[in-house]
Design a protein around this motif. Structure first.
Motif, PDB file in Angstrom:
ATOM      1  N   LYS A 159       0.800  -1.229   0.000  1.00  0.00           N
ATOM      2  CA  LYS A 159       0.000   0.000   0.000  1.00  0.00           C
ATOM      3  C   LYS A 159       0.831   1.277   0.000  1.00  0.00           C
ATOM      4  O   LYS A 159       0.540   2.186  -0.781  1.00  0.00           O
ATOM      5  CB  LYS A 159      -0.969  -0.041   1.183  1.00  0.00           C
ATOM      6  CG  LYS A 159      -1.881   1.163   1.276  1.00  0.00           C
ATOM      7  CD  LYS A 159      -3.079   0.927   2.190  1.00  0.00           C
ATOM      8  CE  LYS A 159      -2.768   0.515   3.581  1.00  0.00           C
ATOM      9  NZ  LYS A 159      -3.971   0.528   4.458  1.00  0.00           N
ATOM     10  N   PRO A 160       1.860   1.419   0.836  1.00  0.00           N
ATOM     11  CA  PRO A 160       2.577   2.704   0.880  1.00  0.00           C
ATOM     12  C   PRO A 160       3.249   3.094  -0.430  1.00  0.00           C
ATOM     13  O   PRO A 160       3.525   4.275  -0.663  1.00  0.00           O
ATOM     14  CB  PRO A 160       3.620   2.495   1.977  1.00  0.00           C
ATOM     15  CG  PRO A 160       3.085   1.373   2.805  1.00  0.00           C
ATOM     16  CD  PRO A 160       2.371   0.486   1.839  1.00  0.00           C
TER      17      PRO A 160
ATOM     18  N   ASN B 272      -0.683   8.752   9.645  1.00  0.00           N
ATOM     19  CA  ASN B 272      -0.900   7.479   8.972  1.00  0.00           C
ATOM     20  C   ASN B 272      -0.437   7.520   7.516  1.00  0.00           C
ATOM     21  O   ASN B 272      -0.776   8.439   6.766  1.00  0.00           O
ATOM     22  CB  ASN B 272      -2.373   7.085   9.043  1.00  0.00           C
ATOM     23  CG  ASN B 272      -2.792   6.712  10.443  1.00  0.00           C
ATOM     24  OD1 ASN B 272      -1.952   6.454  11.313  1.00  0.00           O
ATOM     25  ND2 ASN B 272      -4.085   6.693  10.707  1.00  0.00           N
ATOM     26  N   GLY B 273       0.326   6.502   7.124  1.00  0.00           N
ATOM     27  CA  GLY B 273       0.906   6.470   5.787  1.00  0.00           C
ATOM     28  C   GLY B 273      -0.064   6.125   4.686  1.00  0.00           C
ATOM     29  O   GLY B 273       0.322   6.095   3.499  1.00  0.00           O
ATOM     30  N   ASP B 274      -1.327   5.864   5.032  1.00  0.00           N
ATOM     31  CA  ASP B 274      -2.318   5.532   3.998  1.00  0.00           C
ATOM     32  C   ASP B 274      -3.379   6.625   3.866  1.00  0.00           C
ATOM     33  O   ASP B 274      -4.492   6.369   3.413  1.00  0.00           O
ATOM     34  CB  ASP B 274      -2.979   4.183   4.291  1.00  0.00           C
ATOM     35  CG  ASP B 274      -3.672   4.139   5.650  1.00  0.00           C
ATOM     36  OD1 ASP B 274      -3.680   5.170   6.354  1.00  0.00           O
ATOM     37  OD2 ASP B 274      -4.211   3.071   5.996  1.00  0.00           O
ATOM     38  N   GLU B 275      -3.027   7.859   4.272  1.00  0.00           N
ATOM     39  CA  GLU B 275      -3.979   8.971   4.169  1.00  0.00           C
ATOM     40  C   GLU B 275      -3.371  10.120   3.369  1.00  0.00           C
ATOM     41  O   GLU B 275      -2.991  11.162   3.914  1.00  0.00           O
ATOM     42  CB  GLU B 275      -4.405   9.445   5.565  1.00  0.00           C
ATOM     43  CG  GLU B 275      -5.163   8.378   6.336  1.00  0.00           C
ATOM     44  CD  GLU B 275      -5.932   8.936   7.523  1.00  0.00           C
ATOM     45  OE1 GLU B 275      -6.162  10.154   7.571  1.00  0.00           O
ATOM     46  OE2 GLU B 275      -6.311   8.134   8.382  1.00  0.00           O
TER      47      GLU B 275
ATOM     48  N   ILE C 224       3.189   7.107  -0.258  1.00  0.00           N
ATOM     49  CA  ILE C 224       3.924   7.658   0.878  1.00  0.00           C
ATOM     50  C   ILE C 224       4.492   9.034   0.552  1.00  0.00           C
ATOM     51  O   ILE C 224       4.643   9.880   1.435  1.00  0.00           O
ATOM     52  CB  ILE C 224       5.041   6.675   1.320  1.00  0.00           C
ATOM     53  CG1 ILE C 224       5.509   6.977   2.740  1.00  0.00           C
ATOM     54  CG2 ILE C 224       6.196   6.660   0.341  1.00  0.00           C
ATOM     55  CD1 ILE C 224       4.505   6.634   3.792  1.00  0.00           C
ATOM     56  N   TRP C 225       4.799   9.300  -0.720  1.00  0.00           N
ATOM     57  CA  TRP C 225       5.297  10.629  -1.136  1.00  0.00           C
ATOM     58  C   TRP C 225       4.236  11.684  -0.891  1.00  0.00           C
ATOM     59  O   TRP C 225       4.546  12.777  -0.398  1.00  0.00           O
ATOM     60  CB  TRP C 225       5.685  10.601  -2.608  1.00  0.00           C
ATOM     61  CG  TRP C 225       6.223  11.915  -3.128  1.00  0.00           C
ATOM     62  CD1 TRP C 225       7.527  12.313  -3.139  1.00  0.00           C
ATOM     63  CD2 TRP C 225       5.465  12.990  -3.715  1.00  0.00           C
ATOM     64  NE1 TRP C 225       7.636  13.578  -3.693  1.00  0.00           N
ATOM     65  CE2 TRP C 225       6.388  14.014  -4.058  1.00  0.00           C
ATOM     66  CE3 TRP C 225       4.116  13.185  -3.983  1.00  0.00           C
ATOM     67  CZ2 TRP C 225       5.992  15.214  -4.649  1.00  0.00           C
ATOM     68  CZ3 TRP C 225       3.718  14.378  -4.565  1.00  0.00           C
ATOM     69  CH2 TRP C 225       4.645  15.379  -4.900  1.00  0.00           C
ATOM     70  N   TRP C 226       2.998  11.373  -1.214  1.00  0.00           N
ATOM     71  CA  TRP C 226       1.904  12.335  -1.042  1.00  0.00           C
ATOM     72  C   TRP C 226       1.696  12.646   0.441  1.00  0.00           C
ATOM     73  O   TRP C 226       1.483  13.801   0.826  1.00  0.00           O
ATOM     74  CB  TRP C 226       0.618  11.796  -1.663  1.00  0.00           C
ATOM     75  CG  TRP C 226       0.672  11.744  -3.155  1.00  0.00           C
ATOM     76  CD1 TRP C 226       1.053  10.686  -3.923  1.00  0.00           C
ATOM     77  CD2 TRP C 226       0.343  12.799  -4.057  1.00  0.00           C
ATOM     78  NE1 TRP C 226       0.977  11.007  -5.246  1.00  0.00           N
ATOM     79  CE2 TRP C 226       0.539  12.295  -5.370  1.00  0.00           C
ATOM     80  CE3 TRP C 226      -0.119  14.099  -3.905  1.00  0.00           C
ATOM     81  CZ2 TRP C 226       0.308  13.063  -6.510  1.00  0.00           C
ATOM     82  CZ3 TRP C 226      -0.353  14.866  -5.041  1.00  0.00           C
ATOM     83  CH2 TRP C 226      -0.139  14.358  -6.320  1.00  0.00           C
ATOM     84  N   VAL C 227       1.758  11.601   1.273  1.00  0.00           N
ATOM     85  CA  VAL C 227       1.594  11.824   2.712  1.00  0.00           C
ATOM     86  C   VAL C 227       2.741  12.691   3.248  1.00  0.00           C
ATOM     87  O   VAL C 227       2.521  13.642   4.000  1.00  0.00           O
ATOM     88  CB  VAL C 227       1.547  10.480   3.471  1.00  0.00           C
ATOM     89  CG1 VAL C 227       1.417  10.718   4.973  1.00  0.00           C
ATOM     90  CG2 VAL C 227       0.384   9.624   2.981  1.00  0.00           C
ATOM     91  N   TYR C 228       3.949  12.379   2.814  1.00  0.00           N
ATOM     92  CA  TYR C 228       5.114  13.137   3.268  1.00  0.00           C
ATOM     93  C   TYR C 228       5.013  14.606   2.858  1.00  0.00           C
ATOM     94  O   TYR C 228       5.316  15.511   3.652  1.00  0.00           O
ATOM     95  CB  TYR C 228       6.382  12.505   2.694  1.00  0.00           C
ATOM     96  CG  TYR C 228       7.648  13.252   3.055  1.00  0.00           C
ATOM     97  CD1 TYR C 228       8.181  13.188   4.337  1.00  0.00           C
ATOM     98  CD2 TYR C 228       8.307  14.030   2.095  1.00  0.00           C
ATOM     99  CE1 TYR C 228       9.340  13.881   4.665  1.00  0.00           C
ATOM    100  CE2 TYR C 228       9.462  14.719   2.418  1.00  0.00           C
ATOM    101  CZ  TYR C 228       9.982  14.638   3.700  1.00  0.00           C
ATOM    102  OH  TYR C 228      11.119  15.340   4.020  1.00  0.00           O
TER     103      TYR C 228
END
Length: 254
Positions: A19-20, A96-99, A30-34
């Motif tokens: 998923k990440p 959370n890495g999936d948001e 994960i780039w978008w979350v970061y």
């Protein structure tokens, strides 16, 4: 006061493996979350806590700071505690890495002005429940609190029960939390309490043992945990629009 934003990223999600690092408009999730997290004004540091070398490789490719953690962690709080042994901070924020739709102001909101150092302490964003369907959905964790917003209980069942009055606003747990080091160490060194084992809610560990969990109310929270391929497609469409708006704005400003 030093604050660290930690993005737990687990590769082996049962419903959406990898998923990440799933692709969203040419970049891993994960780039978008970061990118959202580093826009938070009250974080001094942001890094990913990964459990798999494949996530680490993607983070390296996109120049995202990351640490490799153990594979035995059963939840985010446990993974954060491991990171807290390596990264010094007064307060650790779980992102959370999936948001990938999370907004920086939500992250800022979970960080209090002052942080107790003599006791275990944590914060948790909550928001009003928007519809009856959400109230009844056991995946939405309902919460109750005292007059100072200190957490009293969390449940998959609608609480409070409108026995004497229907004039009630239900509130739900939102997955943005913050902890001081004492709270994370307590979590590592404790076992599930009575109600955590009944409800299956990890955060109930703190209430089972009488720890200070402070709720922070946001009247409206727009985010989505990406758990399925359907969620992923929905987020891809939303972020394509966001990307188009940014690119159009950049062209106009030239």
């Amino acid at each position: 006061m030093r604050t660290a934003g930690i993005i737990p990223a687990r590769y082996g999600a049962s419903r959406l493996p990898g998923k990440p690092i799933q692709d969203i408009q040419g970049r891993p999730m994960i780039w978008w979350v970061y990118q959202k997290a580093i826009k938070a004004k009250r974080l001094d540091q942001v890094l990913v806590a990964a459990d798999d070398e494949r996530i680490m490789e993607e983070c390296s490719k996109w120049k995202i700071p990351a640490v490799l953690t153990g594979t035995s962690h059963r939840n985010a709080a446990s993974r954060l505690q491991e990171v807290s042994e390596r990264i010094g901070a007064d307060f650790y924020v779980q992102i959370n890495g999936d948001e990938p739709l999370i907004r920086p102001e939500y992250i800022d909101a979970v960080i209090p002005e002052t942080i107790p150092t003599e006791e275990e302490f944590g914060t948790n964003i909550i928001a009003p429940v928007a519809s009856p369907a959400e109230v009844l959905d056991p995946s939405n964790i309902k919460v109750v609190f005292d007059s100072s917003l200190r957490a009293l209980y969390m449940s998959r069942t609608p609480i409070p029960n409108p026995f004497l009055s229907i004039d009630v606003t239900y509130y739900k747990h939102v997955g943005i939390l913050g902890y001081n080091k004492k709270m994370l160490d307590f979590y590592k060194n404790s076992v599930p309490g009575t109600f955590e084992k009944i409800e299956g809610i990890d955060t109930l560990r703190f209430l089972d043992y009488g720890k200070h969990l402070q709720f922070i109310v946001l009247e409206e929270v727009e985010s989505l945990s990406v758990d399925t391929s359907k969620d992923l497609e929905y987020v891809r469409k939303l972020l394509q629009r966001e990307k188009d708006i940014v690119e159009t704005g950049n062209k106009k400003s030239r």
